[in-house]
Enzyme design. Structure first.
Site, PDB file in Angstrom:
ATOM      1  N   SER A  48       0.918  -1.213  -0.011  1.00  0.00           N
ATOM      2  CA  SER A  48       0.240  -0.096  -0.206  1.00  0.00           C
ATOM      3  C   SER A  48       0.761   1.244  -0.048  1.00  0.00           C
ATOM      4  CB  SER A  48      -0.976  -0.061   1.353  1.00  0.00           C
ATOM      5  OG  SER A  48      -1.627   1.209   1.492  1.00  0.00           O
ATOM      6  N   ASP A  49       0.404   2.369  -0.583  1.00  0.00           N
ATOM      7  CA  ASP A  49       1.017   3.567  -0.479  1.00  0.00           C
ATOM      8  C   ASP A  49       0.976   4.074   0.915  1.00  0.00           C
ATOM      9  OD1 ASP A  49       2.213   5.876  -1.554  1.00  0.00           O
ATOM     10  OD2 ASP A  49       0.156   6.867  -0.974  1.00  0.00           O
ATOM     11  N   LYS A  50       2.106   4.607   1.313  1.00  0.00           N
ATOM     12  CA  LYS A  50       2.154   5.157   2.843  1.00  0.00           C
ATOM     13  C   LYS A  50       1.592   6.538   3.244  1.00  0.00           C
ATOM     14  CE  LYS A  50       6.031   6.224   4.780  1.00  0.00           C
ATOM     15  NZ  LYS A  50       5.743   7.628   5.262  1.00  0.00           N
ATOM     16  N   THR A  51       2.319   7.313   2.582  1.00  0.00           N
ATOM     17  CA  THR A  51       2.071   8.979   2.735  1.00  0.00           C
ATOM     18  C   THR A  51       0.586   9.195   2.126  1.00  0.00           C
ATOM     19  OG1 THR A  51       4.470   9.432   2.501  1.00  0.00           O
ATOM     20  CG2 THR A  51       2.824  11.147   2.358  1.00  0.00           C
TER      21      THR A  51
END
Length: 281
Positions: A48-51
């Protein structure tokens, strides 16, 4: 049935997948293709994308490492353990302010600094929100005009700017970036000794300590930046000297290490439950 009649394998697999799809449908998950159930069943990791997805996209300065020690930053009401009168910290604060391009939206003077809207890189936004209460970033940027700037890129992994010191009549270089890149470009370090800032040689043992401190901060989920500076020789880099980014006619080695700045992007409140659901699905 599969052992005795191999022809029954496709039917058995289909029945198992259909049952799984039925269970998922009871949880409001619509399966259009049975193969998707098989894929989900064999999934062991989710990327998953974090930011901004798992986190709040609100970088906050949490800790410093300078004077060969760790210091807590002021964040969300936490007690301050740094000393803003420390000459080493003053340089660290100055380089973070002048070396950042982020800025606040106008007309927010009555809004608490941490709640103000800011434009620019998320990391630099976190830095200026820390620096602003200590001294106005706009005032400091006017006091030390920028002469030249080299933006951060994936090759160098550092950002660099050169500024004028009108009162003292010299120019100084500010650099921040990946700690390992910053450390390798420094040959000395600024520390507090007998109440004054003093430069000491940055030998192999000190570099090992800096790298260990960087790994320590990084292992706690923080984004770490190295910060350094250099007061330029007025005999070479006088006021008539013209810096050229393309020609690279400016120093990038034999700099003075100041410290490490560690920021963290807090997770969203719903993330722990979402992760738990994934683990128990």
């Amino acid at each position: 049935i599969v052992a005795n009649v191999p022809e029954g394998l496709p039917a058995t697999v289909t029945m198992c997948l259909t049952h799984a799809a039925h269970v998922m449908a009871s949880k409001n998950v619509l399966v259009k293709s049975l193969e998707a159930v098989e894929t989900l069943g064999s999934t062991s990791a989710i990327c998953s994308d974090k930011t901004g997805t798992l986190t709040q996209n609100r970088m906050t300065l949490m800790q410093f490492f300078y004077n060969l020690d760790f210091y807590a930053a002021a964040h969300d009401g936490a007690p301050k353990s740094y000393n803003k009168e420390d000459p080493v910290f003053k340089w660290l604060h100055k380089v973070m302010t002048l070396g950042s391009k982020a800025q606040f939206a106008p007309g927010q003077e009555d809004i608490p600094v941490l709640q103000r809207q800011a434009f620019g890189d998320a990391t630099e936004t976190g830095m200026i929100k820390f620096c602003e209460p200590i001294e106005s970033i706009e005032k400091m940027r006017l006091e030390y005009p920028k002469i030249m700037e080299l933006a951060f890129n994936s090759k160098n992994k550092f950002a660099l700017s050169i500024h004028e010191e009108p009162q003292a009549g010299y120019r100084f270089l500010c650099m921040k970036g990946a700690p390992e890149r910053i450390i390798e470009r420094c040959n000395r370090m600024l520390i507090l000794e007998d109440g004054a800032a003093k430069e000491i040689p940055l030998d192999a043992a000190l570099k090992d300590k800096l790298n260990e401190s960087n790994e320590d901060l990084g292992s706690r989920g923080m984004r770490v930046l190295g910060v350094c500076m250099s007061i330029l020789d007025t005999k070479v880099y006088n006021r008539d000297y013209v810096f050229d980014v393309e020609a690279e006619n400016y120093p990038t080695n034999n700099l003075c290490f100041l410290g490490l700045a560690a920021l963290i992007d807090p997770p969203k409140e719903t993330v722990p439950m979402a992760v738990h659901k994934c683990q128990t699905a």
